[in-house]
Design a protein around this motif. Structure first.
Motif, PDB file in Angstrom:
ATOM      1  N   THR A  26      53.145  43.732  45.193  1.00  0.00           N
ATOM      2  CA  THR A  26      53.315  42.374  45.929  1.00  0.00           C
ATOM      3  C   THR A  26      52.053  41.795  46.714  1.00  0.00           C
ATOM      4  OG1 THR A  26      54.372  43.617  47.958  1.00  0.00           O
ATOM      5  CG2 THR A  26      55.891  42.796  46.261  1.00  0.00           C
ATOM      6  N   ARG A  27      51.512  42.804  47.055  1.00  0.00           N
ATOM      7  CA  ARG A  27      50.229  42.518  47.889  1.00  0.00           C
ATOM      8  C   ARG A  27      49.112  41.684  47.006  1.00  0.00           C
ATOM      9  NH1 ARG A  27      48.228  47.349  49.432  1.00  0.00           N
ATOM     10  NH2 ARG A  27      49.815  47.190  51.106  1.00  0.00           N
ATOM     11  N   ASN A  28      49.147  42.188  45.648  1.00  0.00           N
ATOM     12  CA  ASN A  28      48.298  41.526  44.627  1.00  0.00           C
ATOM     13  C   ASN A  28      48.890  40.269  44.177  1.00  0.00           C
ATOM     14  OD1 ASN A  28      46.429  43.674  44.739  1.00  0.00           O
ATOM     15  ND2 ASN A  28      47.234  44.860  42.991  1.00  0.00           N
ATOM     16  N   LEU A  29      50.166  40.145  44.221  1.00  0.00           N
ATOM     17  CA  LEU A  29      50.846  39.000  43.876  1.00  0.00           C
ATOM     18  C   LEU A  29      50.426  37.632  44.758  1.00  0.00           C
ATOM     19  CD1 LEU A  29      52.853  37.899  41.693  1.00  0.00           C
ATOM     20  CD2 LEU A  29      54.752  38.342  43.602  1.00  0.00           C
ATOM     21  N   TYR A  30      50.400  38.253  46.027  1.00  0.00           N
ATOM     22  CA  TYR A  30      49.964  36.867  46.972  1.00  0.00           C
ATOM     23  C   TYR A  30      48.538  36.804  46.812  1.00  0.00           C
ATOM     24  CZ  TYR A  30      54.496  37.265  49.273  1.00  0.00           C
ATOM     25  OH  TYR A  30      56.011  37.248  49.537  1.00  0.00           O
ATOM     26  N   TYR A  31      47.568  37.692  46.720  1.00  0.00           N
ATOM     27  CA  TYR A  31      46.399  37.652  46.549  1.00  0.00           C
ATOM     28  C   TYR A  31      46.143  36.525  45.089  1.00  0.00           C
ATOM     29  CZ  TYR A  31      45.088  40.730  50.135  1.00  0.00           C
ATOM     30  OH  TYR A  31      44.803  41.449  51.354  1.00  0.00           O
ATOM     31  N   ALA A  32      46.786  36.899  44.274  1.00  0.00           N
ATOM     32  CA  ALA A  32      46.600  36.133  43.105  1.00  0.00           C
ATOM     33  C   ALA A  32      47.085  34.708  43.171  1.00  0.00           C
ATOM     34  CB  ALA A  32      47.477  36.679  41.945  1.00  0.00           C
ATOM     35  N   ALA A  33      48.262  34.524  43.652  1.00  0.00           N
ATOM     36  CA  ALA A  33      48.467  33.006  44.285  1.00  0.00           C
ATOM     37  C   ALA A  33      47.445  32.368  45.026  1.00  0.00           C
ATOM     38  CB  ALA A  33      50.203  33.215  44.755  1.00  0.00           C
ATOM     39  N   GLN A  34      46.878  33.169  46.086  1.00  0.00           N
ATOM     40  CA  GLN A  34      46.205  32.494  46.914  1.00  0.00           C
ATOM     41  C   GLN A  34      44.731  32.107  46.122  1.00  0.00           C
ATOM     42  OE1 GLN A  34      42.821  34.319  48.109  1.00  0.00           O
ATOM     43  NE2 GLN A  34      42.344  32.449  49.355  1.00  0.00           N
ATOM     44  N   GLY A  35      44.377  32.992  45.311  1.00  0.00           N
ATOM     45  CA  GLY A  35      42.933  32.462  44.485  1.00  0.00           C
ATOM     46  C   GLY A  35      43.539  31.448  43.715  1.00  0.00           C
ATOM     47  N   ILE A  36      44.625  31.178  43.121  1.00  0.00           N
ATOM     48  CA  ILE A  36      44.812  30.001  42.526  1.00  0.00           C
ATOM     49  C   ILE A  36      44.661  28.660  43.087  1.00  0.00           C
ATOM     50  CG2 ILE A  36      46.641  28.599  41.279  1.00  0.00           C
ATOM     51  CD1 ILE A  36      47.620  31.390  39.984  1.00  0.00           C
ATOM     52  N   VAL A  37      45.275  28.931  44.283  1.00  0.00           N
ATOM     53  CA  VAL A  37      45.155  27.562  45.206  1.00  0.00           C
ATOM     54  C   VAL A  37      43.767  27.353  45.752  1.00  0.00           C
ATOM     55  CG1 VAL A  37      45.919  26.807  47.585  1.00  0.00           C
ATOM     56  CG2 VAL A  37      47.478  28.145  46.138  1.00  0.00           C
ATOM     57  N   HIS A  38      42.937  28.168  45.982  1.00  0.00           N
ATOM     58  CA  HIS A  38      41.744  28.323  46.360  1.00  0.00           C
ATOM     59  C   HIS A  38      40.803  27.709  45.247  1.00  0.00           C
ATOM     60  CE1 HIS A  38      38.109  28.966  48.885  1.00  0.00           C
ATOM     61  NE2 HIS A  38      37.689  29.473  47.982  1.00  0.00           N
ATOM     62  N   ASN A  39      40.836  28.280  44.049  1.00  0.00           N
ATOM     63  CA  ASN A  39      39.912  28.193  43.069  1.00  0.00           C
ATOM     64  C   ASN A  39      40.289  26.887  42.116  1.00  0.00           C
ATOM     65  OD1 ASN A  39      38.173  30.202  43.634  1.00  0.00           O
ATOM     66  ND2 ASN A  39      39.548  31.592  42.656  1.00  0.00           N
ATOM     67  N   ARG A  40      41.650  26.736  42.068  1.00  0.00           N
ATOM     68  CA  ARG A  40      42.107  25.700  41.134  1.00  0.00           C
ATOM     69  C   ARG A  40      43.221  24.977  41.559  1.00  0.00           C
ATOM     70  NH1 ARG A  40      44.335  29.259  35.797  1.00  0.00           N
ATOM     71  NH2 ARG A  40      43.896  27.301  34.711  1.00  0.00           N
ATOM     72  N   GLY A  41      43.027  24.575  43.025  1.00  0.00           N
ATOM     73  CA  GLY A  41      43.941  23.507  43.543  1.00  0.00           C
ATOM     74  C   GLY A  41      43.939  22.197  43.009  1.00  0.00           C
ATOM     75  N   ASP A  42      42.694  21.992  42.674  1.00  0.00           N
ATOM     76  CA  ASP A  42      42.524  20.356  42.225  1.00  0.00           C
ATOM     77  C   ASP A  42      43.410  20.119  40.917  1.00  0.00           C
ATOM     78  OD1 ASP A  42      41.321  19.662  44.609  1.00  0.00           O
ATOM     79  OD2 ASP A  42      39.250  19.809  43.624  1.00  0.00           O
TER      80      ASP A  42
END
Length: 751
Positions: free
Chosen positions: A69-85
C-alpha cells in the motif's frame, strides 16, 4: 378523490409555453457554454490543489502498514507530480467527448436515450472492474450530496434544454457521475493501473467537493440569465453553513471557517452567567474544586469515564454502586449524565469539568426531545452519552466544529434514523449497523477520536450502497408517473391536433369517428412513446391531414389527379399507424374498404356531393369503422375529447394554486427532504421526497426503502402545508440544531 382529480388536471398555459421553446441550435449553444464553463472550473480547481493531493498521498504512504500500500500511494503521488498536466488535459478531453456524445444522442431523436447509450456508461465496459464501479458510485454519490441543491436545479434546466426529462442525476452530462467517469477515463488514457486509479479518484473527489457546489451555482446563474427556468430559485445562492458530505478524514482547514466562533466558550460564559444571576452558584461543586482543569485531572476524569463506559467504577462493578440506576446506563433511553455527576461516579477536579458535563447533558436533552428519531434508535444514540462526554472533555472544538467526526457520526445516525420502522429488510440491517457502531465505540474508544472518523466512513459506505439499491425502485415509480403524465398530456395534444385539422371541415361521420377513435390512439401512442419532435409523430400528423383532405369533395381535375398520386403513401402510412397499436388485420381491411367508398364519393361532382352530405344521405352505416373486436372497441371507447380550453376538473378550494409562503415552501423542497403527513386517524406518515415531475409538478414521496409511494400535486401539497396537515422535517444536522437551541435557551435565561 381530490388528489385523483388534481393529478388529472393539465395546465394548458404551461403546455402552450412548452411549444415556444428554444430552437435545437440555441439550446445546444447554451449547453456547450455550460460544458466549457464547468470543465474549465473543474480543471482549475483540481490543478490548484495538486500540492495538497501530493502531501496527502505522501502522508498516507508514511502511515501505511504494508509495503504494497505504501508503494501504491508513492506511485499515485508520482503521477500527480510528474504527469499532473497531462492528467488534467485528458480529463478535459474525456469530459467534453462524453458531454458531446450524450447531447448528440438525446438531440438526434425524440426518443429517450437509454442508459446504455451514454458514453459515461460505456466508459466502464470492463466486467472485471466491479471494485472500480463501486468506487465510482460512492464518489459520485458523495459529490451529488455535497451539491444537492445546486445540482437539483441544474438537473431541471439541463432536462429542459435537452427536452429529456430523464437527463438528471446520473444521466445529467454535467453531473457528478459524468465528472468522475471522465476522470477515470483520463487515468485510463495515461495507462494508470486499476488500484492507483481508485486512489486518485478518491483524492479527486475529496479535493473538488468544496468547489463543485460553487461551479454548479454559477452554471445555474448563467442559465437563469438566459431565461432558462428562472422561477427555480434553489441553487442560485451560496449556502455557506451547509455541511458537506465529504470524507470524515478531510482536513479541518478545508471544511471549517478560520474565524469559527468558540461555541464552548460562549456556552460556558452563558452557563456561568446563569449561575451567578440565580445566586445559587450554578452547579454544586465539592469544596476546593478548581476553576480550570489541569492535564492530569483531565486524564484522571477520562480514565474514570472509560471505566464507567465499560461498566466499572474504579475496581467495582457499576451494579454494586448505590444511588444509581445501573439499568439506565445500558438502556440509553434517558439522560444519565447529571445522575452520574450527582452520584459521584466521576471525579471532578475543576469547574470546567462540571460545566462540560452540564453542557453535554443539556445537549442530550434536546436529542432525546427530537421527535423525528424513533425511540429505539434514540436509545442507541443515548448509549453514546459517556463517549460523547469524553470527546467534549478531550476537545472543546467538538461544540464549534460541525465537521468534527464525532458530531458528524451523531448527525448521520440521526439522519439515517428518520423514517425508520421495525419492519423491512433494510430497516433491520440499518439497526444492526448502527448497533454495531455503538458497540464498537463503547468497547474500543478510549482517547483516540479517530475511531469516530473510521466508523463514520463505514456508515457512509453503507448508506451510499443502500441509496444505490433504492434508486432502481424509485426510478421505476418515477417512470410510471412520467408515462401516466405523458399519456394525460398526449390526450390534450392529440385532441387539439384533431380539432385543428377537422375544424370547419364537413367530414363523413365514419371518418370523424375514425379520427376520434383508432387514429387518436395512433397519435397518442406516437406522442407518448416517441415524443413531439419525432419523425413518427410528424408523419402521423401529416397522414391525418392528408386523410381529411382526401375525403373532401374534389371539384376539379387537378384535385382528382393529386388524390390518385397521394393514395399509395396515404394507405401505407395509415396501415403503419394502425399496426403500431396492433389493430386486427381484418378490421384494418374493413377500414380501407370503407375508405374506398369515401374516396369514390369525394371524386363525384362537388356540388352534388355537398348537397348529399348536408342532406345526411351518406349515413354512418355505409362506412362504419368501429367493430366488436377488442382492439378497436378499446381504441374507440373514450368519448370525443373536449376542446383544449375546456380540459378542466373541479377541485376543492384548498387545491387552488395560491401564491404564498406555503407554495414557495413546496417549490423549494429538494430530493431527499423528509415530510410528516398527518392523517385523519391521528397517525403520522413520514416520507422522503424522491422525485419531482418536470412535466406537471407531481411530487413522489417514498419511505426509506424507496417503497410505499405517495404522489401529490404541488397545489395539493401546498394546501396540506397550509392546513398544518403536513410538516417539513428540519434538514439541519442534529447536533447543529441541538447546539443552536442550547445557545438560544441560555441567552434567553440570561436576558
Amino acid at each position: 378523490m381530490t388528489d385523483t382529480l388534481q393529478r388529472n388536471v393539465v395546465n394548458i398555459n404551461q403546455f402552450d409555453r412548452s411549444r415556444r421553446t428554444l430552437t435545437a441550435a440555441e439550446a445546444l449553444e447554451l449547453l456547450h457554454a455550460c460544458r466549457d464553463q464547468a470543465i474549465e472550473a473543474i480543471c482549475h480547481a483540481w490543478q490548484g490543489k495538486n500540492t495538497q493531493v501530493e502531501d496527502s498521498l505522501l502522508a498516507n504512504a508514511d502511515q501505511s502498514p504494508t509495503l504494497e500500500t505504501r508503494n501504491l500511494y508513492y506511485a499515485a503521488q508520482g503521477i500527480v507530480h510528474n504527469r499532473g498536466d497531462a492528467l488534467t488535459l485528458a480529463l478535459r478531453k474525456h469530459f467534453i467527448e462524453s458531454f458531446d456524445s450524450r447531447t448528440r444522442a438525446t438531440g438526434s431523436s425524440g426518443k429517450e436515450t437509454k442508459p446504455g447509450m451514454l458514453s459515461m456508461e460505456l466508459a466502464l465496459v470492463d466486467e472485471e472492474d466491479f471494485e472500480q464501479s463501486l468506487a465510482l458510485s460512492k464518489a459520485a454519490a458523495r459529490l451529488r450530496f455535497d451539491s444537492v441543491e445546486e445540482l437539483a436545479a441544474l438537473d431541471q434546466r439541463v432536462s429542459a434544454l435537452l427536452q429529456d426529462p430523464q437527463a438528471k442525476d446520473e444521466r445529467n452530462p454535467l453531473g457528478a457521475k459524468a465528472i468522475c467517469v471522465a476522470f477515470l477515463a483520463a487515468c485510463e488514457q495515461l495507462e494508470v493501473s486499476s488500484q492507483i486509479k481508485l486512489v486518485l479518484l478518491q483524492q479527486f473527489g475529496q479535493r473538488i467537493a468544496s468547489d463543485l457546489p460553487k461551479i454548479y451555482q454559477r452554471l445555474n446563474q448563467f442559465l437563469v440569465s438566459k431565461d432558462i427556468l428562472p422561477s427555480i430559485r434553489v441553487g442560485l445562492a451560496e449556502h455557506k453553513n451547509r455541511p458537506r458530505h465529504t470524507s470524515a478524514k478531510t482536513d479541518a482547514a478545508e471544511t471549517e471557517s478560520t474565524d469559527q466562533q468558540d461555541i464552548f466558550a460562549l456556552l460556558l460564559q452563558q452557563l456561568i452567567g446563569k449561575g451567578a444571576a440565580s445566586g445559587s452558584g450554578g452547579i454544586s461543586l465539592p469544596p476546593g474544586t478548581a476553576t480550570t482543569a489541569s492535564p492530569a485531572s483531565v486524564a484522571n476524569l477520562i480514565n474514570s469515564l472509560t471505566q464507567l463506559q465499560h461498566g466499572v467504577v474504579g475496581s467495582v462493578p457499576v451494579s454494586t454502586v448505590s444511588g444509581f440506576d445501573t439499568g439506565l446506563l445500558q438502556s440509553g433511553s434517558v439522560n444519565i449524565l447529571r445522575d452520574i455527576r450527582t452520584a459521584g461516579l466521576v471525579n471532578m477536579n475543576s469547574q470546567v469539568d462540571a460545566f462540560t458535563i452540564d453542557i453535554v447533558a443539556m445537549l442530550f436533552d434536546y436529542i432525546f426531545d427530537d421527535r423525528t428519531i424513533p425511540d429505539k434508535l434514540k436509545a442507541l444514540i443515548g448509549r453514546l452519552q459517556i463517549p460523547v462526554l469524553k470527546v467534549a472533555m478531550l476537545d472543546k472544538q467538538f461544540f464549534s466544529k460541525k465537521s468534527h467526526p464525532a458530531r458528524r457520526l451523531l448527525d448521520e445516525i440521526a439522519a439515517a434514523s428518520i423514517g425508520w420502522h421495525e419492519t423491512g429488510e433494510y430497516n433491520t440491517r440499518l439497526f444492526d449497523k448502527l448497533d454495531s457502531i455503538v458497540q464498537s465505540i463503547l468497547a474500543d474508544f478510549s482517547e483516540d477520536v479517530e475511531i469516530f472518523a473510521t466508523l463514520l466512513d463505514d456508515l457512509l459506505d453503507f448508506l451510499v450502497a443502500h441509496q444505490s439499491q433504492t434508486e432502481s425502485a424509485i426510478e421505476q415509480s418515477a417512470q410510471n408517473m412520467e408515462a401516466a403524465e405523458r399519456a394525460e398530456i398526449a390526450k390534450v395534444v392529440v385532441a387539439d391536433e384533431i380539432r385543428r385539422v377537422s375544424e370547419g371541415v364537413q367530414l363523413p361521420e365514419a371518418i370523424r369517428e375514425f379520427l376520434d377513435g383508432p387514429w387518436q390512439q395512433v397519435l397518442s401512442h406516437a406522442f407518448t412513446d416517441q415524443g413531439e419532435q419525432s419523425q413518427v409523430w410528424q408523419t402521423n400528423l401529416k397522414t391525418m391531414q392528408d386523410l381529411v383532405w382526401s375525403v373532401t369533395p374534389k371539384r376539379n381535375t387537378e384535385d382528382r389527379l393529386s388524390l390518385v398520386v397521394m393514395l399509395p403513401d396515404l394507405l401505407k402510412h395509415l396501415r403503419e399507424g394502425m399496426n403500431s397499436i396492433q389493430i386486427d388485420p381484418k378490421e384494418r381491411e374493413i377500414v380501407f374498404s370503407r375508405l374506398v367508398t369515401c374516396h369514390a364519393s369525394a371524386v363525384k361532382a362537388g356540388l352534388q356531393l355537398q348537397q348529399e352530405l348536408h342532406a345526411g344521405e351518406l349515413h354512418v352505416s355505409a362506412v362504419a369503422v368501429v367493430s366488436e373486436d377488442a382492439n378497436i372497441a378499446a381504441a374507440g371507447a373514450a368519448n370525443t375529447p373536449a376542446p383544449v380550453a375546456g380540459e378542466r376538473f373541479d377541485l376543492d378550494a384548498a387545491d387552488d394554486m395560491i401564491d404564498d409562503e406555503y407554495t414557495d415552501l413546496a417549490r423549494s423542497l429538494k430530493k431527499g427532504d423528509w415530510l410528516e403527513f398527518y392523517n385523519d386517524d391521528g397517525s403520522i406518515r413520514v416520507a422522503r421526497l424522491s422525485w419531482v415531475s418536470s412535466m406537471r409538478g407531481i411530487y413522489l414521496f417514498t419511505n426509506n426503502e424507496g417503497m410505499d409511494a405517495l404522489t401529490i400535486a404541488l397545489s395539493r401539497l401546498a394546501a396540506r402545508l397550509r392546513a398544518k396537515e403536513a410538516h417539513v422535517v428540519q434538514a439541519a444536522p442534529l447536533t447543529e440544531r441541538a447546539v443552536e437551541k442550547l445557545i438560544h435557551k441560555l441567552q434567553n435565561n440570561a436576558a
